[in-house]
Design an enzyme around this catalytic site. Structure first.
Site, PDB file in Angstrom:
ATOM      1  N   ILE A 105      53.976  17.386  -1.276  1.00 35.45           N
ATOM      2  CA  ILE A 105      54.763  16.078  -1.027  1.00 35.45           C
ATOM      3  C   ILE A 105      56.140  16.316  -0.348  1.00 35.45           C
ATOM      4  O   ILE A 105      56.730  15.564  -0.389  1.00 35.45           O
ATOM      5  CB  ILE A 105      54.780  15.203  -2.004  1.00 35.45           C
ATOM      6  CG1 ILE A 105      55.262  15.833  -3.401  1.00 35.45           C
ATOM      7  CG2 ILE A 105      53.343  14.901  -2.434  1.00 35.45           C
ATOM      8  CD1 ILE A 105      55.500  14.900  -4.604  1.00 35.45           C
ATOM      9  N   HIS A 121      48.577  13.804  -0.904  1.00 34.60           N
ATOM     10  CA  HIS A 121      49.111  13.395  -1.991  1.00 34.60           C
ATOM     11  C   HIS A 121      50.549  12.513  -1.598  1.00 34.60           C
ATOM     12  O   HIS A 121      51.347  12.210  -2.418  1.00 34.60           O
ATOM     13  CB  HIS A 121      49.425  14.479  -3.118  1.00 34.60           C
ATOM     14  CG  HIS A 121      48.128  15.031  -3.837  1.00 34.60           C
ATOM     15  ND1 HIS A 121      48.102  16.232  -4.394  1.00 34.60           N
ATOM     16  CD2 HIS A 121      46.811  14.472  -3.762  1.00 34.60           C
ATOM     17  CE1 HIS A 121      47.068  16.405  -4.812  1.00 34.60           C
ATOM     18  NE2 HIS A 121      46.109  15.375  -4.341  1.00 34.60           N
ATOM     19  N   CYS A 150      64.369  -3.659  -4.178  1.00 30.87           N
ATOM     20  CA  CYS A 150      64.259  -4.209  -2.838  1.00 30.87           C
ATOM     21  C   CYS A 150      65.118  -5.344  -2.909  1.00 30.87           C
ATOM     22  O   CYS A 150      65.323  -5.895  -4.124  1.00 30.87           O
ATOM     23  CB  CYS A 150      63.070  -4.532  -2.525  1.00 30.87           C
ATOM     24  SG  CYS A 150      62.718  -5.384  -0.952  1.00 30.87           S
ATOM     25  N   CYS A 152      63.994  -8.231  -2.304  1.00 34.42           N
ATOM     26  CA  CYS A 152      63.399  -9.091  -2.716  1.00 34.42           C
ATOM     27  C   CYS A 152      63.197  -9.027  -4.099  1.00 34.42           C
ATOM     28  O   CYS A 152      62.395  -9.882  -4.946  1.00 34.42           O
ATOM     29  CB  CYS A 152      61.777  -9.046  -2.109  1.00 34.42           C
ATOM     30  SG  CYS A 152      60.771  -7.788  -2.680  1.00 34.42           S
ATOM     31  N   THR A 190      46.505  27.547  -3.670  1.00 36.28           N
ATOM     32  CA  THR A 190      46.002  26.534  -4.673  1.00 36.28           C
ATOM     33  C   THR A 190      45.009  27.275  -5.490  1.00 36.28           C
ATOM     34  O   THR A 190      44.277  28.270  -5.006  1.00 36.28           O
ATOM     35  CB  THR A 190      45.246  25.302  -3.599  1.00 36.28           C
ATOM     36  OG1 THR A 190      44.480  24.585  -4.807  1.00 36.28           O
ATOM     37  CG2 THR A 190      44.367  25.930  -2.569  1.00 36.28           C
ATOM     38  N   SER A 191      44.965  26.662  -6.595  1.00 33.27           N
ATOM     39  CA  SER A 191      44.017  27.363  -7.600  1.00 33.27           C
ATOM     40  C   SER A 191      42.801  26.677  -7.574  1.00 33.27           C
ATOM     41  O   SER A 191      41.639  26.969  -8.100  1.00 33.27           O
ATOM     42  CB  SER A 191      44.468  27.148  -8.900  1.00 33.27           C
ATOM     43  OG  SER A 191      44.898  26.041  -9.214  1.00 33.27           O
ATOM     44  N   ASN A 213      45.522  33.678  -2.483  1.00 31.12           N
ATOM     45  CA  ASN A 213      46.242  33.231  -3.774  1.00 31.12           C
ATOM     46  C   ASN A 213      46.536  34.150  -4.578  1.00 31.12           C
ATOM     47  O   ASN A 213      46.105  35.367  -4.407  1.00 31.12           O
ATOM     48  CB  ASN A 213      45.059  32.256  -4.304  1.00 31.12           C
ATOM     49  CG  ASN A 213      45.872  31.361  -5.346  1.00 31.12           C
ATOM     50  OD1 ASN A 213      46.707  30.626  -4.967  1.00 31.12           O
ATOM     51  ND2 ASN A 213      45.252  30.884  -6.381  1.00 31.12           N
TER      52      ASN A 213
HETATM   53 ZN    ZN Z   1      60.595  -6.111  -1.289  1.00 32.97          ZN
END
Ligand code: ZN
Length: 238
Positions: A105, A121, A150, A152, A190-191, A213
């Site tokens: 990510i 992900h 936010c 809002c 990656t495993s 790996n």
């Molecule tokens: Zn908002």
């Protein structure tokens, strides 16, 4: 060069639709902690296991603790792409690689120049309001203290897939399409125990499945070529 590396080098030269599927191990060489490795986040002191903190129900119930963990453990700092990211971006530029599918990510593939990156992900590089969906710069939620909100009044969240949440179905469908069409599938860092990694491999139709790996995976027997070691180091030798 070892016989395995020579085979990989040759397969890459002969291929036109390479797909790379990568996990946390791709980013560890950039200094990003792996949740699941022995020296990763699981062994560090925290009130709850990361898997629980990074779940949607925990985020809803306890956003302050989620954000304490997020700022403490998930931020990327000055992490830079490593040789694995750069090598894959180069393969795409040369017209040999069609997609990078990642469980990470951190956006480091894009930082290295990769364009077609399928982030299973999600990404820490985007954030949005949970109420009105307005996008926010993640730099803002990094700097603020407490729970970022936010205008809002809604809570802002990072655009990552938390535990208990389903994957983006478009990203998943495109990943399957890319793997089906691949002539060479390289799986690295990656495993292969985290959903949906293992399930995706079954869509590959070719006969050149490469697993790279540091440790053994449940799929080693299914691989046509298996290379043990850190992925950046291996790509550097090609
Ligand atoms: Zn908002």
């Amino acid at each position: 060069m070892s016989a395995e590396l020579e085979t990989l080098r040759q397969w890459i030269e002969e291929s036109e639709r390479i797909v790379f599927f990568g996990g946390a191990g791709v980013s560890t060489e950039s200094g990003i902690k792996d949740f699941r490795s022995a020296d990763g986040l699981y062994n560090q002191q925290y009130d709850y296991p990361p898997e629980e903190i990074l779940s949607y129900s925990f985020f809803r119930a306890n956003p302050a603790e989620f954000y304490r963990f997020y700022r403490d453990k998930l931020l990327l700092g000055d992490a830079k792409p490593n040789p694995a990211h750069r090598y894959l971006a180069e393969l795409e530029r040369r017209g040999k690689l069609t997609a990078v599918i990642t469980q990470n990510i951190d956006g480091l593939h894009q930082a290295a120049g990769s364009r077609n990156v399928l982030e299973l992900h999600g990404t820490l590089l985007r954030a949005y309001c949970t109420r009105c969906r307005k996008p926010y710069d993640p730099a803002r939620i990094e700097k603020e203290e407490g729970v970022p909100r936010c205008s809002c009044g809604g809570v802002i969240r990072p655009d990552i897939v938390m535990y208990e949440e389903s994957l983006d179905q478009e990203v998943l469908a495109e990943s399957i399409r890319q793997i089906r069409a691949a002539d060479l599938l390289i799986v690295g860092g990656t495993s292969l125990v985290v959903y949906p990694a293992a399930g995706l491999l079954q869509y590959y139709r070719g006969s050149r499945l490469v697993l790279i790996n540091k440790s053994a995976t449940p799929y080693d027997g299914a691989a046509n070529l298996r290379i043990q070691g850190p992925i950046g180091e291996i790509f550097s030798k090609l």
